[in-house]
Design a protein around this motif. Structure first.
Motif, PDB file in Angstrom:
ATOM      1  N   HIS A 112       0.780  -1.297  -0.008  1.00 30.22           N
ATOM      2  CA  HIS A 112      -0.038   0.091  -0.175  1.00 30.22           C
ATOM      3  C   HIS A 112       0.815   1.210   0.034  1.00 30.22           C
ATOM      4  O   HIS A 112       0.663   2.422  -0.738  1.00 30.22           O
ATOM      5  N   HIS A 116       1.189   4.383  -3.065  1.00 34.33           N
ATOM      6  CA  HIS A 116       1.021   5.969  -3.023  1.00 34.33           C
ATOM      7  C   HIS A 116       1.995   6.715  -4.154  1.00 34.33           C
ATOM      8  O   HIS A 116       1.433   7.803  -4.705  1.00 34.33           O
ATOM      9  N   GLY A 138       0.089   6.461   8.174  1.00 36.90           N
ATOM     10  CA  GLY A 138       1.108   5.497   8.837  1.00 36.90           C
ATOM     11  C   GLY A 138       2.346   5.657   8.273  1.00 36.90           C
ATOM     12  O   GLY A 138       2.961   5.003   9.340  1.00 36.90           O
ATOM     13  N   GLY A 163       0.572  12.213   9.161  1.00 33.57           N
ATOM     14  CA  GLY A 163      -0.765  12.095   9.159  1.00 33.57           C
ATOM     15  C   GLY A 163      -1.288  11.895  10.362  1.00 33.57           C
ATOM     16  O   GLY A 163      -2.204  12.279  10.747  1.00 33.57           O
ATOM     17  N   GLU A 164      -0.595  10.929  11.203  1.00 33.51           N
ATOM     18  CA  GLU A 164      -0.978  10.500  12.524  1.00 33.51           C
ATOM     19  C   GLU A 164      -0.999  11.743  13.330  1.00 33.51           C
ATOM     20  O   GLU A 164      -1.745  11.868  14.128  1.00 33.51           O
ATOM     21  N   TYR A 166      -1.501  14.940  12.500  1.00 35.59           N
ATOM     22  CA  TYR A 166      -2.189  15.643  12.058  1.00 35.59           C
ATOM     23  C   TYR A 166      -3.594  15.409  12.743  1.00 35.59           C
ATOM     24  O   TYR A 166      -4.125  16.049  13.400  1.00 35.59           O
ATOM     25  N   ASP A 167      -3.832  13.824  12.740  1.00 31.91           N
ATOM     26  CA  ASP A 167      -5.024  13.251  13.265  1.00 31.91           C
ATOM     27  C   ASP A 167      -5.000  13.567  14.966  1.00 31.91           C
ATOM     28  O   ASP A 167      -5.934  13.720  15.402  1.00 31.91           O
ATOM     29  N   PRO A 181      -7.488  17.104   7.191  1.00 36.78           N
ATOM     30  CA  PRO A 181      -8.497  18.025   6.308  1.00 36.78           C
ATOM     31  C   PRO A 181      -9.028  19.078   7.239  1.00 36.78           C
ATOM     32  O   PRO A 181      -9.039  20.128   7.166  1.00 36.78           O
ATOM     33  N   GLY A 265      -1.762  10.601   1.899  1.00 35.75           N
ATOM     34  CA  GLY A 265      -2.865  11.579   2.196  1.00 35.75           C
ATOM     35  C   GLY A 265      -2.561  13.013   2.644  1.00 35.75           C
ATOM     36  O   GLY A 265      -3.299  14.048   2.311  1.00 35.75           O
ATOM     37  N   VAL A 266      -1.150  13.200   3.322  1.00 35.15           N
ATOM     38  CA  VAL A 266      -0.901  14.453   3.519  1.00 35.15           C
ATOM     39  C   VAL A 266      -0.416  15.356   2.343  1.00 35.15           C
ATOM     40  O   VAL A 266      -0.418  16.542   2.468  1.00 35.15           O
ATOM     41  N   ALA A 268      -2.019  15.959   0.088  1.00 36.03           N
ATOM     42  CA  ALA A 268      -3.471  16.688  -0.037  1.00 36.03           C
ATOM     43  C   ALA A 268      -3.401  18.001   0.682  1.00 36.03           C
ATOM     44  O   ALA A 268      -4.471  19.049   0.256  1.00 36.03           O
ATOM     45  N   ASP A 297      -6.525   7.390  -0.375  1.00 36.15           N
ATOM     46  CA  ASP A 297      -6.654   6.200  -0.762  1.00 36.15           C
ATOM     47  C   ASP A 297      -7.452   5.619  -1.790  1.00 36.15           C
ATOM     48  O   ASP A 297      -8.674   6.210  -2.006  1.00 36.15           O
TER      49      ASP A 297
HETATM   50  O1  KG4 Z   1      -2.957   8.071   2.416  1.00 34.99           O
HETATM   51  P1  KG4 Z   1      -3.835   8.140   3.203  1.00 34.99           P
HETATM   52  O2  KG4 Z   1      -5.046   8.688   2.660  1.00 34.99           O
HETATM   53  O3  KG4 Z   1      -3.916   6.570   4.255  1.00 34.99           O
HETATM   54  C1  KG4 Z   1      -2.924   6.045   4.828  1.00 34.99           C
HETATM   55  O4  KG4 Z   1      -2.492   5.243   3.930  1.00 34.99           O
HETATM   56  O5  KG4 Z   1      -2.534   6.393   5.987  1.00 34.99           O
HETATM   57  O6  KG4 Z   1      -3.542   9.183   4.401  1.00 34.99           O
HETATM   58  C2  KG4 Z   1      -4.444   9.601   5.416  1.00 34.99           C
HETATM   59  C3  KG4 Z   1      -3.797  10.466   6.077  1.00 34.99           C
HETATM   60  C4  KG4 Z   1      -4.720  10.947   7.350  1.00 34.99           C
HETATM   61  O7  KG4 Z   1      -3.771  10.865   8.568  1.00 34.99           O
HETATM   62  C5  KG4 Z   1      -5.298  12.190   7.164  1.00 34.99           C
HETATM   63  O8  KG4 Z   1      -5.584  13.176   8.292  1.00 34.99           O
HETATM   64  C6  KG4 Z   1      -4.053  12.920   6.232  1.00 34.99           C
HETATM   65  O9  KG4 Z   1      -3.985  11.905   5.383  1.00 34.99           O
HETATM   66  N1  KG4 Z   1      -4.751  14.013   5.333  1.00 34.99           N
HETATM   67  C7  KG4 Z   1      -4.185  15.200   5.479  1.00 34.99           C
HETATM   68  C8  KG4 Z   1      -5.113  16.066   4.456  1.00 34.99           C
HETATM   69  N2  KG4 Z   1      -5.947  15.077   3.848  1.00 34.99           N
HETATM   70  C9  KG4 Z   1      -5.502  13.877   4.429  1.00 34.99           C
HETATM   71  N3  KG4 Z   1      -3.293  15.608   6.353  1.00 34.99           N
HETATM   72  C10 KG4 Z   1      -3.455  17.138   6.240  1.00 34.99           C
HETATM   73  N4  KG4 Z   1      -3.892  18.077   5.465  1.00 34.99           N
HETATM   74  C11 KG4 Z   1      -4.782  17.393   4.479  1.00 34.99           C
HETATM   75  N5  KG4 Z   1      -5.389  18.188   3.615  1.00 34.99           N
END
Ligand code: KG4
Ligand code: ZN
Length: 336
Positions: A112, A116, A138, A163-164, A166-167, A181, A265-266, A268, A297
């Motif tokens: 996975h 990306h 992750g 991303g973790e 951020y969450d 987001p 995801g980040v 984005a 994803d």
């Molecule tokens: O790649 P992804 O969709 O799933 C994984 O493989 O982990 O990434 C999800 C991560 C989450 O932590 C989410 O909060 C973050 O990407 N994310 C963002 C944004 N959009 C998604 N972080 C910061 N700003 C964004 N706009």
């Protein structure tokens, strides 16, 4: 020529896609479970797996319909087999195995995290070599790709993924799920200089975000209600993105490569994208960033990865929850 149907169920998106030759997306369907997990403030693995199970057949059928492709035209069936939630991965893999067996197509399993990166090949002219900043929920890694295969890891996070972080900070600030987001949205109204949070700098091209998360917590404890949420979000976002940007530029300079690819995801995040857009406008690098729908994803990136790096798997293929590189980084850290 390849015409690949891919399936992705590593977390909370039931996704299928059909991609020709790794670049041309004929259909890309995503059934998101955000609304289901929102009330729990995060993904509940068991609930996610059950939802994948009820959605997967429909998503695959819709993908074939949108692409106007008959099963016998497909060359391979691809599927994510890790890292991710074991229960959700098993739904996608079982479906892919059943399709591969009944349609007599080779099965290809894809990592996975790696997939990306391949989102950048979709509908684009990208070619190696390039540096990749891969930042998801992750993982956080800087990689060097000299070819379509085999990304060399230059550095990665020692603790939380970007991303973790951020969450977790979004939850701390009482923002709605998914956190990344939410922070992105409200940070636009905040002052990024209101609080000076540490960048969490570690040696080389590695990252560390857990200290930053604690710094935000300590700051919140000192403040009185109502919290200046916009300023906290903007200052936190600035600290994360500053270090991601700085280390990416350093990696390009050290490798002598002026091409950078954003993934995960980040990628984005609007502030992070702006920083790299500015760099490109200054003529300092060629930047590739997937459109938002391919940052988070999806299965189109899995089909692209299957085209470029796919190896046939047997019907005894299994799933794994953690990526080998992340396991190695953690154990190296523990030994030091
Ligand atoms: O790649 P992804 O969709 O799933 C994984 O493989 O982990 O990434 C999800 C991560 C989450 O932590 C989410 O909060 C973050 O990407 N994310 C963002 C944004 N959009 C998604 N972080 C910061 N700003 C964004 N706009
Ligand atoms: Zn992902």
């Amino acid at each position: 020529m390849s015409l690949i149907l891919a399936i992705e169920t590593s977390c909370d998106e039931t996704a299928a896609a059909i991609v020709e030759d790794g670049r041309k997306v004929l259909a890309n369907c995503v059934d998101s479970q955000i609304a289901i997990h929102e009330k729990y403030g995060g993904v509940v693995p068991e609930v996610a797996a059950r939802h994948h199970l009820s959605a997967i057949n429909q998503v695959v059928e819709e993908t074939l319909r949108q692409a106007a492709i008959k099963p016998d035209q497909l060359t391979h069936i691809a599927c994510t087999n890790g890292p991710g939630l074991v229960g959700t991965l098993l739904v996608g893999l079982s479906c892919a195995k059943a399709l591969a067996w009944s349609w007599s197509k080779p099965l290809v399993t894809i990592d996975h995290l790696f997939s990306h990166v391949y989102a950048n090949y979709l509908d684009s002219d990208l070619e190696p070599p390039f540096i990749c900043l891969l930042v998801s929920g992750g993982h956080s890694q800087l990689m060097k790709f000299d070819s379509y295969k085999d990304g060399e890891i230059l550095g990665q996070t020692f603790d939380d993924a970007a991303g973790e972080a951020y969450d977790k900070v979004a939850r701390l600030l009482g923002l709605e799920y998914p956190g990344g987001p939410s922070i992105d949205r409200i940070a636009r109204q905040g002052n990024a200089k209101a609080f000076r949070f540490p960048e969490g700098v570690v040696e080389g091209f590695n990252f560390s975000f857990s200290g930053l998360k604690t710094a935000v917590l300590r700051q919140v404890e000192k403040l009185e209600e109502p919290l200046p949420t916009e300023d906290l979000a903007a200052s936190f976002q600035d600290a994360v993105n500053r270090v991601l940007f700085k280390k990416s530029v350093q990696a390009m300079e050290s490798a002598g490569i002026e091409k950078l690819v954003l993934a995960g995801g980040v990628a984005a995040n609007s502030d992070l994208r702006k920083r790299f857009e500015n760099l490109q406008e200054e003529g300092k690098a060629r930047i590739y960033m997937p459109p938002l729908k391919y940052c988070t994803d999806n299965a189109a990136m899995v089909a692209s990865a299957a085209h470029f790096i796919g190896e046939e798997a047997g019907l005894d293929a299994s799933v794994y929850s953690r990526s080998p590189s992340r396991r190695k980084a953690k154990s190296a850290r523990l030994k030091n």
